[in-house]
Motif scaffolding. Structure first.
Motif, PDB file in Angstrom:
ATOM      1  N   VAL A   2      47.082  10.199  57.658  1.00 38.00           N
ATOM      2  CA  VAL A   2      47.496  10.789  56.341  1.00 38.00           C
ATOM      3  C   VAL A   2      46.785  11.552  55.315  1.00 38.00           C
ATOM      4  CG1 VAL A   2      45.365   9.300  54.616  1.00 38.00           C
ATOM      5  CG2 VAL A   2      46.411   8.093  56.615  1.00 38.00           C
ATOM      6  N   THR A   3      47.641  12.240  54.832  1.00 34.48           N
ATOM      7  CA  THR A   3      47.463  13.100  54.257  1.00 34.48           C
ATOM      8  C   THR A   3      46.532  13.667  53.272  1.00 34.48           C
ATOM      9  OG1 THR A   3      49.917  13.187  53.501  1.00 34.48           O
ATOM     10  CG2 THR A   3      49.641  14.106  55.569  1.00 34.48           C
ATOM     11  N   TYR A  37      58.849  22.206  59.189  1.00 29.02           N
ATOM     12  CA  TYR A  37      58.251  20.691  58.633  1.00 29.02           C
ATOM     13  C   TYR A  37      57.026  19.904  59.559  1.00 29.02           C
ATOM     14  CZ  TYR A  37      58.945  16.059  56.151  1.00 29.02           C
ATOM     15  OH  TYR A  37      59.051  15.466  55.785  1.00 29.02           O
ATOM     16  N   GLU A  38      57.602  19.752  60.970  1.00 27.22           N
ATOM     17  CA  GLU A  38      57.793  19.054  61.125  1.00 27.22           C
ATOM     18  C   GLU A  38      55.810  19.124  61.451  1.00 27.22           C
ATOM     19  OE1 GLU A  38      58.200  15.831  62.225  1.00 27.22           O
ATOM     20  OE2 GLU A  38      60.707  16.191  61.118  1.00 27.22           O
ATOM     21  N   ARG A  39      55.820  20.156  62.093  1.00 28.30           N
ATOM     22  CA  ARG A  39      54.376  21.013  62.206  1.00 28.30           C
ATOM     23  C   ARG A  39      53.275  20.786  61.559  1.00 28.30           C
ATOM     24  NH1 ARG A  39      57.158  25.572  64.291  1.00 28.30           N
ATOM     25  NH2 ARG A  39      56.919  26.396  62.993  1.00 28.30           N
ATOM     26  N   PHE A  40      54.257  21.095  59.995  1.00 28.76           N
ATOM     27  CA  PHE A  40      53.127  20.832  59.023  1.00 28.76           C
ATOM     28  C   PHE A  40      52.833  19.878  58.015  1.00 28.76           C
ATOM     29  CE2 PHE A  40      52.396  19.958  53.966  1.00 28.76           C
ATOM     30  CZ  PHE A  40      51.542  21.215  53.496  1.00 28.76           C
ATOM     31  N   GLY A  44      48.378  19.170  58.849  1.00 29.54           N
ATOM     32  CA  GLY A  44      48.352  19.286  56.933  1.00 29.54           C
ATOM     33  C   GLY A  44      47.365  20.469  56.993  1.00 29.54           C
ATOM     34  N   PHE A  45      46.626  20.661  55.596  1.00 26.03           N
ATOM     35  CA  PHE A  45      46.551  22.048  55.028  1.00 26.03           C
ATOM     36  C   PHE A  45      45.044  22.441  55.981  1.00 26.03           C
ATOM     37  CE2 PHE A  45      48.511  22.326  51.657  1.00 26.03           C
ATOM     38  CZ  PHE A  45      49.781  23.345  51.444  1.00 26.03           C
ATOM     39  N   PRO A  46      44.641  23.016  56.936  1.00 24.02           N
ATOM     40  CA  PRO A  46      43.079  23.404  57.316  1.00 24.02           C
ATOM     41  C   PRO A  46      42.006  23.091  56.574  1.00 24.02           C
ATOM     42  CG  PRO A  46      44.347  25.446  56.772  1.00 24.02           C
ATOM     43  CD  PRO A  46      44.774  24.279  56.691  1.00 24.02           C
ATOM     44  N   SER A  47      41.752  22.842  57.028  1.00 25.29           N
ATOM     45  CA  SER A  47      40.108  22.381  56.283  1.00 25.29           C
ATOM     46  C   SER A  47      39.348  23.222  56.471  1.00 25.29           C
ATOM     47  CB  SER A  47      39.042  20.960  56.714  1.00 25.29           C
ATOM     48  OG  SER A  47      38.934  20.952  57.793  1.00 25.29           O
ATOM     49  N   ASP A 153      50.016  27.670  62.263  1.00 26.09           N
ATOM     50  CA  ASP A 153      48.682  28.285  60.949  1.00 26.09           C
ATOM     51  C   ASP A 153      49.488  27.457  60.183  1.00 26.09           C
ATOM     52  OD1 ASP A 153      46.625  29.688  58.933  1.00 26.09           O
ATOM     53  OD2 ASP A 153      49.372  29.902  58.003  1.00 26.09           O
ATOM     54  N   ALA A 154      49.328  26.420  58.950  1.00 23.89           N
ATOM     55  CA  ALA A 154      49.682  25.645  58.005  1.00 23.89           C
ATOM     56  C   ALA A 154      49.982  26.467  56.552  1.00 23.89           C
ATOM     57  CB  ALA A 154      49.228  24.620  57.727  1.00 23.89           C
ATOM     58  N   VAL A 155      49.732  26.834  56.595  1.00 28.30           N
ATOM     59  CA  VAL A 155      50.071  28.455  55.158  1.00 28.30           C
ATOM     60  C   VAL A 155      51.766  28.653  55.942  1.00 28.30           C
ATOM     61  CG1 VAL A 155      49.774  30.342  54.252  1.00 28.30           C
ATOM     62  CG2 VAL A 155      48.147  28.802  54.006  1.00 28.30           C
ATOM     63  N   THR A 156      51.459  29.089  56.983  1.00 22.16           N
ATOM     64  CA  THR A 156      52.971  30.237  57.474  1.00 22.16           C
ATOM     65  C   THR A 156      54.039  28.964  57.597  1.00 22.16           C
ATOM     66  OG1 THR A 156      50.927  31.743  58.982  1.00 22.16           O
ATOM     67  CG2 THR A 156      54.022  31.140  59.362  1.00 22.16           C
ATOM     68  N   ASP A 157      53.580  28.044  57.919  1.00 20.89           N
ATOM     69  CA  ASP A 157      54.904  26.697  58.499  1.00 20.89           C
ATOM     70  C   ASP A 157      55.170  25.905  57.066  1.00 20.89           C
ATOM     71  OD1 ASP A 157      54.267  26.514  60.862  1.00 20.89           O
ATOM     72  OD2 ASP A 157      53.026  25.594  61.254  1.00 20.89           O
ATOM     73  N   LEU A 158      53.984  26.002  55.454  1.00 25.70           N
ATOM     74  CA  LEU A 158      54.919  25.713  54.471  1.00 25.70           C
ATOM     75  C   LEU A 158      56.005  26.729  54.005  1.00 25.70           C
ATOM     76  CD1 LEU A 158      54.633  24.082  52.189  1.00 25.70           C
ATOM     77  CD2 LEU A 158      52.909  25.524  51.472  1.00 25.70           C
ATOM     78  N   ASN A 159      55.277  28.515  54.435  1.00 24.55           N
ATOM     79  CA  ASN A 159      56.044  29.314  53.975  1.00 24.55           C
ATOM     80  C   ASN A 159      57.566  29.073  54.743  1.00 24.55           C
ATOM     81  OD1 ASN A 159      57.671  32.491  54.869  1.00 24.55           O
ATOM     82  ND2 ASN A 159      56.451  32.394  52.696  1.00 24.55           N
ATOM     83  N   THR A 160      57.645  29.117  55.658  1.00 22.46           N
ATOM     84  CA  THR A 160      58.635  28.481  56.480  1.00 22.46           C
ATOM     85  C   THR A 160      60.123  27.764  56.173  1.00 22.46           C
ATOM     86  OG1 THR A 160      57.922  29.607  58.594  1.00 22.46           O
ATOM     87  CG2 THR A 160      59.858  28.742  58.681  1.00 22.46           C
ATOM     88  N   MET A 161      59.254  26.735  55.009  1.00 22.32           N
ATOM     89  CA  MET A 161      59.556  25.356  54.967  1.00 22.32           C
ATOM     90  C   MET A 161      60.577  25.532  53.664  1.00 22.32           C
ATOM     91  SD  MET A 161      56.764  22.485  55.117  1.00 22.32           S
ATOM     92  CE  MET A 161      57.168  22.037  53.918  1.00 22.32           C
TER      93      MET A 161
END
Length: 458
Positions: A2-3, A37-40, A44-47, A153-161
Motif C-alpha cells: 500500500v503506497t 517504474y516497477e522498482r518504484f 515507494g519513497f523511503p521513510s 534509490d527511489a528518487v533515482t528511479d522516479l527520475n528515470t521514469m
C-alpha cells in the motif's frame, strides 16, 4: 504494498502519461523506464527509518502537486538574458540547460556545431540525451542508467521514469579538454514546476575533463528539481566535477551523483551550496580499478530555515586506492545541516587509504547539525580514519579580534570565512576559487549575490 499519497500520484501519472513521456524522449531513455517504474511501485519513497534518508523527509517533499512539462511545451526564455554572470577569466565553454532540456538554440562558446543538438568542444562531444539514439557512439545505450539503475534509490528511479532530456558529454581516448565546460541549469516557469534532469559523462582512457554545474532559478515559484549524474572515468582519465547551487528558498533540489573509476583514474568532486531552500546531495563513488584516487569536498552556508543534507558512499572494491573527504558547514538562524558519509572497504581491497572529515559551525542555539561519518572495513592492511566536530566560533579568537578594534559582527564574518576557505582553497580551477572567495564573503555579509536579469528571492 500500500503506497503513500506522495508515491501514488507519480504512479498514476506514469500510467496515464507513459506514451506522452516516451514520445518526447529517446529510445535509450525509454528502454529503462518500465523497469524503473516497477522498482518504484515496489519500494515507494523511503521513510526516515532508512539509514540514508534519516535526515530528510522525502515523502513530505514529494507530496505537493507540481506541474510537469511532459508535452514539451516551449519555454520562452533567452538564457543569455536570464543568466549573465560568468566566472571572470575562467574562459569556460557555456552550455545551457533550461529546466531539463539541453538548450540547443544558441551556439556553445568555443564549439564546433555538429548539428542542432550536438557540439564538439575541443575534442569533447556534448549533446542532448533526447537525441542520443541518432548519435551512435561507444558511450550511449549500454551505459545510460547502468550505474543509477543499480543504486536501489527511489528518487533515482522516479527520475528515470519521468526524465525526457538532459545532457551527455563524451571525451574520446587521450583527449584532454583544456577549457572547462560550464553547464548553466536554469529553472524557468510561470507556475510551480517539477523538473527531472539527467546527465551522462563518459571519459575514455587517458581523457581529461573539467565540468562546472551552476544551478539558478529565474522565477519566484516553487520548484522541485531531481538530477541524476552518471560519470564513467576510464583508465588513467581525470575528471574535475564542480556543482554550485545558487537558487532560492522556494527550491527543493535532489541531486544524485554516481561515479565509476577505473585503474589509475583521478576524480575531484566538489559540491558548494550558497543559496537554497531544501537540498539533498547524494554521492555514490566506486573504485573498480587499482591505483585510482578521489578527492571529495563540500561546503555549505545556510541560514533562515534552509536545509542541506549531504550523503556519500565510497566503495573500495580493489586494492591500492585513495579517497579523501572534507565537508564543512556554517549554519545560522534556524538552518539544519546533515552529513552522513560511509566508506566501504571490501574483502581484498588491501593498501586502501581513506580519510573522512566533517567540521561544522553553528552560529545560534536554534541551528541543528547531524553528522554521521562511518567506516566499514573488511580488509586488514589499510589506513582509514574519520572524524567530525560541531561547535561555535572560538570565544577567545572573537575576544582577541575585538580587542584590536574589530567589531563583533566583522570578527564573526572573518572567522567564518577562514573556516570555510579551507574547502575552497582545495579547488583546482583558480578563477573559480577566487570567485567563490568573493561570493562566500558576500554571503556571510548578508548580501544576495544575484545576476543581472535573475529574479532570485531571499
Amino acid at each position: 504494498m500500500v503506497t503513500q499519497n506522495s508515491e501514488q500520484q507519480y504512479i498514476e501519472l506514469y500510467k496515464q502519461c507513459r506514451e506522452m513521456i516516451c514520445k518526447h524522449s529517446s529510445d535509450v531513455m525509454n528502454a529503462v523506464r518500465d523497469e524503473a517504474y516497477e522498482r518504484f511501485v515496489s519500494a515507494g519513497f523511503p521513510s526516515r527509518k532508512e539509514e540514508r534518508y534519516k535526515y530528510t523527509d522525502i515523502q513530505k517533499l514529494f507530496a505537493p502537486d507540481y506541474g510537469l512539462n511532459l508535452n514539451r511545451l516551449q519555454i520562452p526564455v533567452d538564457p543569455y538574458q536570464a543568466f549573465r554572470c560568468d566566472v571572470p577569466n575562467l574562459s569556460t565553454s557555456l552550455v545551457f540547460v533550461v529546466n531539463d532540456a539541453f538548450y540547443s538554440r544558441y551556439e556553445v562558446r568555443g564549439a564546433r556545431c555538429e548539428d542542432s543538438s550536438r557540439y564538439e568542444v575541443r575534442g569533447a562531444i556534448i549533446g542532448s540525451l533526447k537525441e542520443l539514439s541518432s548519435h551512435p557512439s561507444p558511450l550511449t545505450s549500454h551505459l545510460y542508467n547502468q550505474l543509477a539503475g543499480k543504486a536501489g534509490d527511489a528518487v533515482t528511479d522516479l527520475n528515470t521514469m519521468l526524465a525526457q532530456d538532459g545532457l551527455y558529454v563524451y571525451v574520446p581516448k587521450n583527449v584532454k579538454v583544456d577549457r572547462a565546460i560550464q553547464v548553466i541549469n536554469i529553472l524557468r516557469s510561470d507556475v510551480d514546476l517539477m523538473v527531472n534532469r539527467r546527465v551522462l559523462i563518459v571519459l575514455e582512457e587517458g581523457a581529461e575533463l573539467k565540468m562546472l554545474f551552476c544551478d539558478h532559478a529565474a522565477d519566484d515559484h516553487n520548484f522541485l528539481a531531481t538530477q541524476v549524474i552518471e560519470a564513467y572515468v576510464g583508465e588513467n582519465a581525470s575528471l574535475d566535477l564542480y556543482c554550485l547551487e545558487e537558487t532560492h528558498s522556494k527550491n527543493v533540489r535532489m541531486s544524485n551523483v554516481y561515479i565509476d573509476q577505473q585503474a589509475n583514474s583521478r576524480v575531484n568532486h566538489n559540491v558548494i551550496t550558497l543559496h537554497n531552500g531544501i537540498t539533498r546531495n547524494r554521492l555514490d563513488l566506486t573504485f573498480s580499478g587499482e591505483g585510482a584516487e578521489c578527492q571529495c569536498y563540500g561546503c555549505v552556508i545556510a541560514d533562515k530555515q534552509q536545509h542541506v543534507d549531504n550523503n556519500t558512499l565510497i566503495v573500495h572494491k580493489v586494492p591500492h586506492c585513495t579517497s579523501n573527504e572534507l565537508y564543512k558547514y556554517v549554519l545560522d538562524d534556524q538552518a539544519t545541516g546533515a552529513f552522513a558519509g560511509r566508506v566501504l572497504v571490501e574483502h581484498g581491497a588491501q593498501k586502501t587509504a581513506s580519510q573522512m572529515t566533517n567540521q561544522n559551525l553553528c552560529a545560534t542555539r536554534e541551528t541543528r547539525m547531524y553528522t554521521q561519518p562511518m567506516l566499514e572495513i573488511y580488509a586488514d592492511d589499510v589506513k582509514c580514519a574519520h572524524g567530525s566536530t560541531v561547535g561555535q566560533l572560538n570565544d577567545a579568537a572573537l575576544f582577541y579580534m575585538r580587542q584590536r578594534g574589530i567589531s563583533e559582527k566583522e570578527a564573526r564574518v572573518l572567522l567564518q570565512q577562514a573556516f570555510i576557505n579551507e574547502v575552497i582553497d582545495k579547488m583546482q580551477l583558480e578563477p573559480l576559487r577566487d570567485r567563490l572567495h568573493y561570493l562566500v564573503e558576500k554571503r556571510f555579509r548578508g548580501e544576495l549575490n544575484k545576476c543581472s536579469g535573475c529574479k532570485l528571492c531571499r
